[in-house]
Scaffold this motif. Structure first.
Motif, PDB file in Angstrom:
ATOM      1  N   ALA A   1       0.834  -1.201   0.000  1.00  0.00           N
ATOM      2  CA  ALA A   1       0.000   0.000   0.000  1.00  0.00           C
ATOM      3  C   ALA A   1       0.868   1.250   0.000  1.00  0.00           C
ATOM      4  O   ALA A   1       0.599   2.213  -0.716  1.00  0.00           O
ATOM      5  CB  ALA A   1      -0.921  -0.010   1.218  1.00  0.00           C
TER       6      ALA A   1
ATOM      7  N   ALA B   1       2.521   1.809  -3.331  1.00  0.00           N
ATOM      8  CA  ALA B   1       1.543   2.341  -4.279  1.00  0.00           C
ATOM      9  C   ALA B   1       1.300   3.815  -4.022  1.00  0.00           C
ATOM     10  O   ALA B   1       1.197   4.616  -4.962  1.00  0.00           O
ATOM     11  CB  ALA B   1       0.236   1.556  -4.173  1.00  0.00           C
ATOM     12  N   LYS B   2       1.231   4.185  -2.731  1.00  0.00           N
ATOM     13  CA  LYS B   2       1.000   5.592  -2.408  1.00  0.00           C
ATOM     14  C   LYS B   2       2.117   6.472  -2.922  1.00  0.00           C
ATOM     15  O   LYS B   2       1.875   7.539  -3.479  1.00  0.00           O
ATOM     16  CB  LYS B   2       0.894   5.760  -0.893  1.00  0.00           C
TER      17      LYS B   2
ATOM     18  N   ARG C   1       4.238   5.860  -5.373  1.00  0.00           N
ATOM     19  CA  ARG C   1       4.209   5.922  -6.828  1.00  0.00           C
ATOM     20  C   ARG C   1       3.092   6.825  -7.308  1.00  0.00           C
ATOM     21  O   ARG C   1       3.265   7.604  -8.236  1.00  0.00           O
ATOM     22  CB  ARG C   1       3.996   4.518  -7.397  1.00  0.00           C
ATOM     23  N   LEU C   2       1.961   6.691  -6.653  1.00  0.00           N
ATOM     24  CA  LEU C   2       0.818   7.491  -7.064  1.00  0.00           C
ATOM     25  C   LEU C   2       1.093   8.968  -6.852  1.00  0.00           C
ATOM     26  O   LEU C   2       0.771   9.797  -7.700  1.00  0.00           O
ATOM     27  CB  LEU C   2      -0.414   7.061  -6.268  1.00  0.00           C
ATOM     28  N   LYS C   3       1.732   9.289  -5.748  1.00  0.00           N
ATOM     29  CA  LYS C   3       2.063  10.698  -5.485  1.00  0.00           C
ATOM     30  C   LYS C   3       2.916  11.259  -6.602  1.00  0.00           C
ATOM     31  O   LYS C   3       2.657  12.341  -7.126  1.00  0.00           O
ATOM     32  CB  LYS C   3       2.841  10.806  -4.173  1.00  0.00           C
TER      33      LYS C   3
ATOM     34  N   VAL D   1       3.266  10.144  -9.649  1.00  0.00           N
ATOM     35  CA  VAL D   1       2.547  10.180 -10.908  1.00  0.00           C
ATOM     36  C   VAL D   1       1.562  11.344 -10.919  1.00  0.00           C
ATOM     37  O   VAL D   1       1.435  12.056 -11.918  1.00  0.00           O
ATOM     38  CB  VAL D   1       1.836   8.824 -11.116  1.00  0.00           C
ATOM     39  N   LEU D   2       0.899  11.567  -9.803  1.00  0.00           N
ATOM     40  CA  LEU D   2      -0.063  12.657  -9.760  1.00  0.00           C
ATOM     41  C   LEU D   2       0.634  14.007  -9.878  1.00  0.00           C
ATOM     42  O   LEU D   2       0.153  14.896 -10.570  1.00  0.00           O
ATOM     43  CB  LEU D   2      -0.890  12.599  -8.475  1.00  0.00           C
TER      44      LEU D   2
ATOM     45  N   ASP E   1       1.609  14.360 -13.522  1.00  0.00           N
ATOM     46  CA  ASP E   1       0.438  14.573 -14.369  1.00  0.00           C
ATOM     47  C   ASP E   1      -0.130  15.962 -14.184  1.00  0.00           C
ATOM     48  O   ASP E   1      -0.519  16.622 -15.141  1.00  0.00           O
ATOM     49  CB  ASP E   1      -0.670  13.549 -14.029  1.00  0.00           C
ATOM     50  N   ARG E   2      -0.182  16.384 -12.938  1.00  0.00           N
ATOM     51  CA  ARG E   2      -0.813  17.677 -12.687  1.00  0.00           C
ATOM     52  C   ARG E   2       0.051  18.833 -13.145  1.00  0.00           C
ATOM     53  O   ARG E   2      -0.458  19.889 -13.496  1.00  0.00           O
ATOM     54  CB  ARG E   2      -1.095  17.848 -11.190  1.00  0.00           C
TER      55      ARG E   2
END
Lengths: 308, 241
Positions: free
Chosen positions: B129, B132-133, B135-137, B139-140, B143-144
Motif C-alpha cells: 500500500a 503504491a501511495k 508511486r501514485l504521489k 505520478v499525480l 500529471d498535474r
C-alpha cells in the motif's frame, strides 16, 4: 447495528429481522433534499470497470425507494449496460436518439421500473442503430432541459458516463452540475480519477464527490491495498461513500435486481444506501481507519469503517 | 559461497598473477545465475578470479558492497555482474550488518541479532500500500504539473532572455527544458542553457578585493597566555588573468 454482515459471520437466525431504515439513519425516514430539483448528477470514473453503472443503478434505485423520482440515463451510446442492471433490457424500444430524430415523444422513451415506480430509465441510443453514434455534445443538455420542463420533473437525473475521456465523456458531463467520481483503491484507477477530476473542474463542475468501490478490508488491513483515507488524501475530494467488495453485486447483476433492494441488505447495499443519503443531503463522510484491535466485540466497528 | 556484486570501483580488466585479487567493476548487466559466461553487456564489467580459497579484501563503499569472487574453475577472465537491485533492500541491510559484525563487540552483536530477528518497523514502509501511495504521489505530481508545449516555449524564451543579460549563450537552439519528478522535491523543471562566457561587466574580478585583509592565522589567541600572535596579508590581485 443489530445484525451482522453476511460475509463475516455465519448466517443470522431466520427469525431475526433487520431494523427499519429509520434506525439506520438516526431516526429519520427520509433524507432532506438539498438544492433545487432536478439535480443533474453525472457518475463518472475515467477508467472502465470500477463500478460506474452498478453505482448509478443502485443510487437510482435507492432514490426511488426513498420516493424521490429519479431518471437514470445511460449515456454510453455504443455499449449499453444500465438496462441490464435494472432488469429492463426487454422493455427498451425507443431511445433518446429516436426522440431527437422526432420519431417519438420523450415520455415514450422513458422506461418505468415495475417495482419502483419512481425510477425511470432512458437510453441514449440502440447499439445497432444506423444513426451515427457521434452525438453532439448538447444532446444530453437538451434531454435534461426537456425533463425539467416536463409535467412531473424528476428530483434527480443520474447520468451513467461511458469510460474514457473522449467525446462520449464530454457529452455526458455537459448537462451536469454535480459529479460522483467512482474509483477503486488501486493506482491505475486513482490516476485516471485524478485526471477526470481535473477535466470536470475545467468544465465547470466544482461539486465532485468520490465513492471508493470494491474495497477489501482484509487487504487494507494487511497493507496491501490503499485505504479509503489514503484515497481521499491523494485525490483531495470529499468522500461520498466507501463500498466493500461484495459477491452480492454479481448475483444481483445476474438477476437484474439492484443490490440495494435486497432484504436484509448486504454490506455493499448498505454502503450504497448510505451514499445515497449523503448525496441527497449534499453531505460527505470522513473516512476513518478501522481499528479492530480496540473494539474486538463491537461489530459496529465494521460499519463505521464504511461510514455510519 | 561468495557472490560477486558490482561496485562503483574503477574498471580494471586483465589478469593478475600471484595472489588472488578479484576486482569488481560497475556494470549494468545482470546475470541470472552465477558463473555463466556471457558477453559483456557493458564493457566495464570484467572480473578476474583465480582458484584460491581465500576471501581477500572486503571493500565497502557507502552504497554498494563487493566481495571478492572465488571460483573453483578456470582462471580466465570472466564477466560476472550482479547489481544491487537484484537483492531486496532488506537483504542488503542485513548483509551490511553482517559485514560490520565482524568488528563489533559482544553487546553490539546482541543488538544486531535483535534487529534481525525482530525487524524494525521500517519494513512497513515497504508494504504494497505504501509503495503504491508513493508511486501514485509521483505520478499525480507529474500529471498535474505537465505544461503545454506553448508554455514550454515561452518558459525557454523568458529564461534565455533573462540570462542573456548576464552571460553569452552558446546557441538558442541548444537550450533544453525538462520536466521530471524527484522523490524529495516533487516535480522539477530544469532548463539547461549552454553558456559561452560571462559578459565582461559581470565577470568575477579580483580587483574588488584589493587591499582587503586575507589569510588571517591565529597562532595564539591569547586566551591562556595573555598575548596574541597572528599573521595576515593584504590582498594584491594577480595581474595575469
Amino acid at each position: 447495528m443489530a445484525f451482522a454482515p453476511r460475509l463475516l459471520l455465519p448466517p443470522p437466525p431466520p427469525a431475526r429481522c433487520p431494523p427499519p431504515a429509520s434506525a439506520r439513519h438516526g431516526g429519520r425516514t427520509a433524507p432532506e433534499l438539498s438544492g433545487p430539483t432536478p439535480r443533474v448528477v453525472v457518475v463518472t470514473s475515467g477508467k472502465g470497470g470500477v463500478g460506474k453503472t452498478t453505482t448509478t443503478a443502485n443510487l437510482a434505485a435507492s432514490l426511488a425507494r426513498l420516493s424521490l423520482p429519479a431518471v437514470a440515463v445511460d449515456a454510453d451510446a455504443g455499449l449499453r449496460n444500465l438496462d441490464l442492471l435494472l432488469g429492463l433490457e426487454n422493455r427498451v424500444h425507443l431511445t433518446a436518439a429516436d426522440v431527437l430524430a422526432g420519431d417519438c415523444r420523450l415520455d415514450q422513451a422513458l422506461v418505468r421500473h415495475r417495482a419502483l415506480h419512481d425510477l425511470q430509465l432512458l437510453c441514449l441510443s440502440k447499439p445497432r442503430s444506423k444513426l451515427p453514434l457521434a452525438f453532439g455534445s448538447k444532446t444530453l443538455t437538451w434531454v435534461a432541459d426537456a425533463l425539467r420542463r416536463a409535467a412531473n420533473p424528476p428530483a434527480f437525473i443520474l447520468i451513467d458516463c461511458p469510460a474514457g475521456v473522449d467525446a462520449g465523456f464530454v457529452t455526458a458531463i455537459a448537462p451536469a452540475e454535480e459529479a460522483v467520481l467512482v474509483t477503486t483503491p488501486d493506482i491505475t484507477a486513482l490516476r485516471d480519477a485524478d485526471r477526470v477530476a481535473g477535466l470536470l473542474e475545467c468544465d465547470g463542475i466544482k461539486d465532485i464527490k468520490i465513492i471508493v468501490n470494491r474495497v477489501r478490508p482484509d487487504l487494507v488491513k494487511g497493507e496491501d491495498m490503499m485505504s479509503a483515507l489514503d484515497v481521499q488524501e491523494m485525490l483531495g475530494l470529499p468522500l461520498l461513500g466507501v463500498v466493500p467488495e461484495d459477491a452480492e453485486v454479481i448475483r444481483s447483476t445476474n438477476r437484474g435486481v439492484p443490490l440495494v433492494l435486497n432484504d436484509p441488505p448486504t454490506p455493499a447495499g448498505l454502503a450504497l444506501e448510505q451514499a445515497t443519503w449523503r448525496l441527497v443531503e449534499r453531505d460527505a463522510m470522513t473516512a476513518v481507519m478501522v481499528e479492530e484491535q480496540e473494539r474486538p466485540k463491537k461489530k459496529v466497528g465494521f460499519f463505521s469503517f464504511f461510514g455510519g | 559461497m561468495a557472490m560477486a556484486m558490482a561496485t562503483a570501483a574503477a574498471a580494471i580488466s586483465g589478469s593478475f598473477g600471484g595472489d588472488s585479487c578479484a576486482v569488481l567493476a560497475p556494470s549494468a548487466s545482470v546475470l541470472p545465475a552465477p558463473g555463466r559466461r556471457t558477453s559483456a553487456a557493458s564493457s566495464k564489467a570484467q572480473l578476474s578470479s583465480f582458484p584460491r580459497g581465500r576471501l581477500g579484501n572486503l571493500m565497502r563503499t557507502p552504497k554498494r558492497l563487493c566481495i571478492e569472487h572465488q571460483s573453483c574453475s578456470q582462471s580466465s577472465t570472466r564477466t560476472l555482474a550482479f547489481s544491487r537491485s537484484d537483492f531486496s533492500p532488506i537483504t542488503q541491510d542485513v548483509e551490511g550488518f553482517l559485514h560490520n559484525a565482524v568488528g563489533m563487540g559482544f553487546l553490539d552483536r546482541l543488538k544486531l541479532a535483535w534487529k534481525i530477528i525482530f525487524p524494525a518497523p521500517s519494513i512497513k514502509e515497504n508494504s504494497n500500500a505504501n509503495i503504491a501511495k508513493q508511486r501514485l504521489k509521483m505520478v499525480l505530481f507529474s500529471d498535474r504539473c505537465e505544461v503545454s508545449d506553448e508554455a514550454k516555449k515561452k518558459i525557454v524564451e523568458n529564461i534565455v532572455e533573462s540570462l542573456s543579460e548576464f552571460v553569452e549563450i552558446e546557441s538558442r537552439d541548444s537550450v533544453q527544458v525538462d520536466i521530471s519528478t524527484d522523490a524529495g522535491l516533487g516535480t522539477v523543471y530544469s532548463v539547461t542553457v549552454p553558456v559561452r562566457r560571462v559578459k565582461p561587466e559581470y565577470q568575477e574580478s579580483e580587483e574588488q578585493y584589493r587591499g582587503k585583509i586575507v589569510g588571517v592565522d591565529f597562532k595564539d589567541t591569547g586566551e591562556t597566555s595573555g598575548s596574541v600572535d597572528v599573521t595576515f596579508d593584504f590582498f594584491v590581485p594577480n595581474k595575469n588573468y
